[in-house]
Write a protein that holds these residues in place. Structure first.
Motif, PDB file in Angstrom:
ATOM      1  N   LEU A 399       0.861  -1.187   0.000  1.00  0.00           N
ATOM      2  CA  LEU A 399       0.000   0.000   0.000  1.00  0.00           C
ATOM      3  C   LEU A 399       0.900   1.241   0.000  1.00  0.00           C
ATOM      4  O   LEU A 399       1.789   1.367   0.855  1.00  0.00           O
ATOM      5  CB  LEU A 399      -0.883  -0.010   1.257  1.00  0.00           C
ATOM      6  N   THR A 423      -1.499  -0.899  -4.220  1.00  0.00           N
ATOM      7  CA  THR A 423      -2.711  -0.086  -4.090  1.00  0.00           C
ATOM      8  C   THR A 423      -2.270   1.307  -3.637  1.00  0.00           C
ATOM      9  O   THR A 423      -1.366   1.424  -2.811  1.00  0.00           O
ATOM     10  CB  THR A 423      -3.649  -0.689  -3.028  1.00  0.00           C
ATOM     11  N   SER A 425      -3.089   5.210  -2.037  1.00  0.00           N
ATOM     12  CA  SER A 425      -4.017   5.983  -1.219  1.00  0.00           C
ATOM     13  C   SER A 425      -3.434   7.377  -1.042  1.00  0.00           C
ATOM     14  O   SER A 425      -2.213   7.537  -0.991  1.00  0.00           O
ATOM     15  CB  SER A 425      -4.173   5.294   0.137  1.00  0.00           C
ATOM     16  N   ALA A 431      -6.230   5.479   4.266  1.00  0.00           N
ATOM     17  CA  ALA A 431      -5.176   4.456   4.177  1.00  0.00           C
ATOM     18  C   ALA A 431      -5.355   3.411   5.278  1.00  0.00           C
ATOM     19  O   ALA A 431      -5.137   2.214   5.042  1.00  0.00           O
ATOM     20  CB  ALA A 431      -3.808   5.114   4.282  1.00  0.00           C
ATOM     21  N   ASP A 433      -8.126   2.446   6.678  1.00  0.00           N
ATOM     22  CA  ASP A 433      -9.239   1.555   6.285  1.00  0.00           C
ATOM     23  C   ASP A 433      -8.781   0.569   5.214  1.00  0.00           C
ATOM     24  O   ASP A 433      -9.052  -0.632   5.290  1.00  0.00           O
ATOM     25  CB  ASP A 433     -10.408   2.378   5.721  1.00  0.00           C
ATOM     26  N   GLN A 434      -8.038   1.105   4.223  1.00  0.00           N
ATOM     27  CA  GLN A 434      -7.570   0.222   3.142  1.00  0.00           C
ATOM     28  C   GLN A 434      -6.650  -0.859   3.682  1.00  0.00           C
ATOM     29  O   GLN A 434      -6.709  -2.012   3.275  1.00  0.00           O
ATOM     30  CB  GLN A 434      -6.830   1.030   2.077  1.00  0.00           C
ATOM     31  N   ARG A 437      -8.464  -3.580   5.259  1.00  0.00           N
ATOM     32  CA  ARG A 437      -9.154  -4.427   4.274  1.00  0.00           C
ATOM     33  C   ARG A 437      -8.166  -5.319   3.512  1.00  0.00           C
ATOM     34  O   ARG A 437      -8.395  -6.508   3.351  1.00  0.00           O
ATOM     35  CB  ARG A 437      -9.889  -3.516   3.297  1.00  0.00           C
ATOM     36  N   LEU A 438      -7.044  -4.708   3.105  1.00  0.00           N
ATOM     37  CA  LEU A 438      -6.112  -5.440   2.223  1.00  0.00           C
ATOM     38  C   LEU A 438      -5.110  -6.297   2.971  1.00  0.00           C
ATOM     39  O   LEU A 438      -4.567  -7.241   2.438  1.00  0.00           O
ATOM     40  CB  LEU A 438      -5.298  -4.438   1.382  1.00  0.00           C
TER      41      LEU A 438
END
Ligand code: ADP
Length: 520
Positions: A399, A423, A425, A431, A433-434, A437-438
């Protein structure tokens, strides 16, 4: 504290009168110049600055008034206050003549000691004040001159800086234009190399600039540890090889095989040596010879960098270590640089309790720079491990968080070219939250972002045990020691200053970037 004496001049043709005047006026810090005639008095006045002259009016040969007139006519003695001593009752006309000649007072014989003493005291004090004012005026003049010089040098420096920053940008600009004009075509290898070299040069200029300002504010902390000289030499040679090759120079190495132990900051010592090698390459005409020699001598490591280049005239040999000093300044300068490398190099060496000197037989006779560093006597086991190449990480989930969209996108593209899954952000809160999730293997975070800083994002992630093993990398424009500390406290594994090379990024992702790891 006054240490210089104050001089009084006593003039009387009779020796006993001189002695009795001296007896009345004697005090610490006061020196009497005694003269028995006008010419003798003038002689004494040439030797010293005098605070007060006490002059007998009636003297054979040249009387007191004549002496006073001669004194008035001379720039050096014209302002010396005079007290006349007179035996007769000076009639008005004679008195007038005396004042015209520069008298400040008349005293009649026999002298009243208290009166003479208190009058003399006034002139003594006045003289001290005048001397202090003159001293302060000189100091102010010197400050003003120094400020003017600093201001001039600053203006010159800014002009040079703009010039130097613009130069390396040209090939980068051309490279990009070529890519635009011929999309999809392979860029010539030389152009790529040139762009790479110029970018390295640009980064180096900026690093040097920041380092100089840090050193002068006492803000550089050395990370001294047991190292070998060979490790520093290896790092320096690697960094300079492209420039040396670009100038078709031959680099000759004489380095002892037995490890030479130092207690030093590896990065800084390598930086100093590479600075000298860089200069050797810059200040030697194409196809020159550069020698890098190292030896152990009298408890010291001695490193010599010599070239057969333009040399340094004798009068410049001590000055080249001053900030912003270049032998060929102004418009004649043609080799690039800001005139800070040697100043920085010397300071870094001195911070290691070593010395950096130069010798050159003059113009076009080449130069030899010599570094001396104390050996590390306590080192029995040396840490020469060469840096292992990173195990190429297999595909990682990464990320990248940066509010600067171009910065995020280029980092992402580069990582994608290395085979990772990326990914992007642009906002700290999003970031987090991502990341939840990831669940990425690594997160590359910018620090200065609006809303939530990279530090805060890092802290919050580290509080979540699911991110305990995630590689967290700060990628930032802030490179001071305290920024590194803050990054470590926030929980980052690595702190990389922009622009980050692909090698450094790969090493960090492999968890093994020496010098940038925040562990420990
Ligand atoms: P810069 O190279 O950026 O001008 P430096 O502080 O590294 O700044 O060097 C200061 C000056 O010393 C240079 O401008 C150059 O005139 C002189 N100098 C440094 N190294 C050499 C060398 N190897 N041969 C000749 N002159 C040198």
């Amino acid at each position: 504290m006054e240490t210089e004496p104050v001089y009084f001049l006593l003039v009387d043709d009779l020796k006993e009168n001189l002695l009795s005047l001296e007896a009345v006026l004697r005090r610490e810090g006061l020196v009497f110049l005694k003269a028995r005639s006008g010419p003798e008095a003038l002689e004494a006045l040439l030797q010293h600055d005098v605070a007060l002259a006490i002059v007998d009016v009636q003297m054979p040969e040249m009387d007191g008034f004549e002496l006073a007139e001669l004194m008035r006519g001379n720039e050096r003695t014209g302002r010396v206050p005079i007290i006349f001593l007179t035996a007769g009752t000076a009639d008005r006309q004679r008195r007038f003549r005396g004042y015209e000649a520069g008298a400040v007072d008349f005293l009649h014989k026999p002298i009243e000691p208290d009166i003479l003493r208190s009058k003399a005291q006034v002139f003594y004090e006045l003289y001290l004040q005048r001397r202090q004012i003159a001293r302060q005026r000189d100091e102010l003049k010197a400050y003003a001159a120094a400020l003017e010089e600093a201001d001039r040098r600053k203006d010159e420096f800014l002009a040079v800086l703009a010039h130097e920053l613009r130069n390396p940008l040209t090939p980068i600009r051309y490279g990009l234009d070529m890519m635009r004009l011929a999309p999809g075509q392979q860029m010539p290898a030389e152009l790529q190399t040139m762009m790479d070299r110029q970018l390295t040069h640009l980064v180096r200029l900026i690093d040097d600039l920041l380092d100089v300002s840090r050193v002068s504010r006492g803000k550089i902390d050395l990370r001294r540890e047991p190292i070998t000289l060979q490790a520093a030499l290896q790092g320096a040679v690697e960094a300079c090889r492209p420039l040396i090759e670009a100038h078709h120079h031959t680099l000759l190495l004489e380095i002892p095989e037995t490890p030479v132990p130092l207690l030093a900051d590896l990065t800084r010592i390598a930086q100093v040596i590479s600075n000298l090698l860089n200069n050797a390459a810059k200040y030697t005409p194409e196809g020159g010879e550069i020698h890098l020699r190292a030896r152990q001598e009298d408890g010291q490591a001695v490193i010599n960098v010599s070239d057969n280049g333009v040399g340094i005239p004798p009068e410049m040999q001590s000055r080249v270590f001053d900030l912003f000093i270049q032998v060929e300044g102004g418009i004649k300068r043609s080799r690039g640089g800001l005139g800070i490398g040697l100043a920085l190099a010397r300071q870094l060496v001195e911070m290691h309790h070593g010395s950096l000197t130069v010798s050159s037989e003059g113009e076009n006779k080449g130069s030899t720079f010599e570094i001396r560093l104390p050996l590390d006597p306590g080192q029995t086991r040396t840490t020469t491990e060469s840096i292992p190449a990173p195990a190429v990480p297999s595909t990682l989930e990464i990320l990248v968080v940066d509010d600067n969209i171009s910065a995020a996108e280029t980092t992402g593209q580069l990582l994608a070219m290395l085979g990772h899954h990326v990914t992007l952000s642009h906002d700290g809160r999003a970031a987090i939250d991502q990341a939840r999730r990831l669940h990425p293997d690594a997160i590359i975070l910018d620090i200065g972002m609006p809303g939530m800083s990279g530090y805060e994002v890092c802290r919050q992630l580290r509080e979540d045990p699911r991110f305990a093993e995630t590689i967290l990398i700060a990628q930032t424009g802030w490179g001071e020691d305290r920024d590194r500390e803050e990054a470590r406290d926030a929980g980052f594994d690595f702190h990389l200053t922009k622009p980050v090379s692909v090698d450094d990024l790969s090493h960090a992702l492999a968890g093994s970037l020496p010098g940038h790891s925040l562990a420990g």
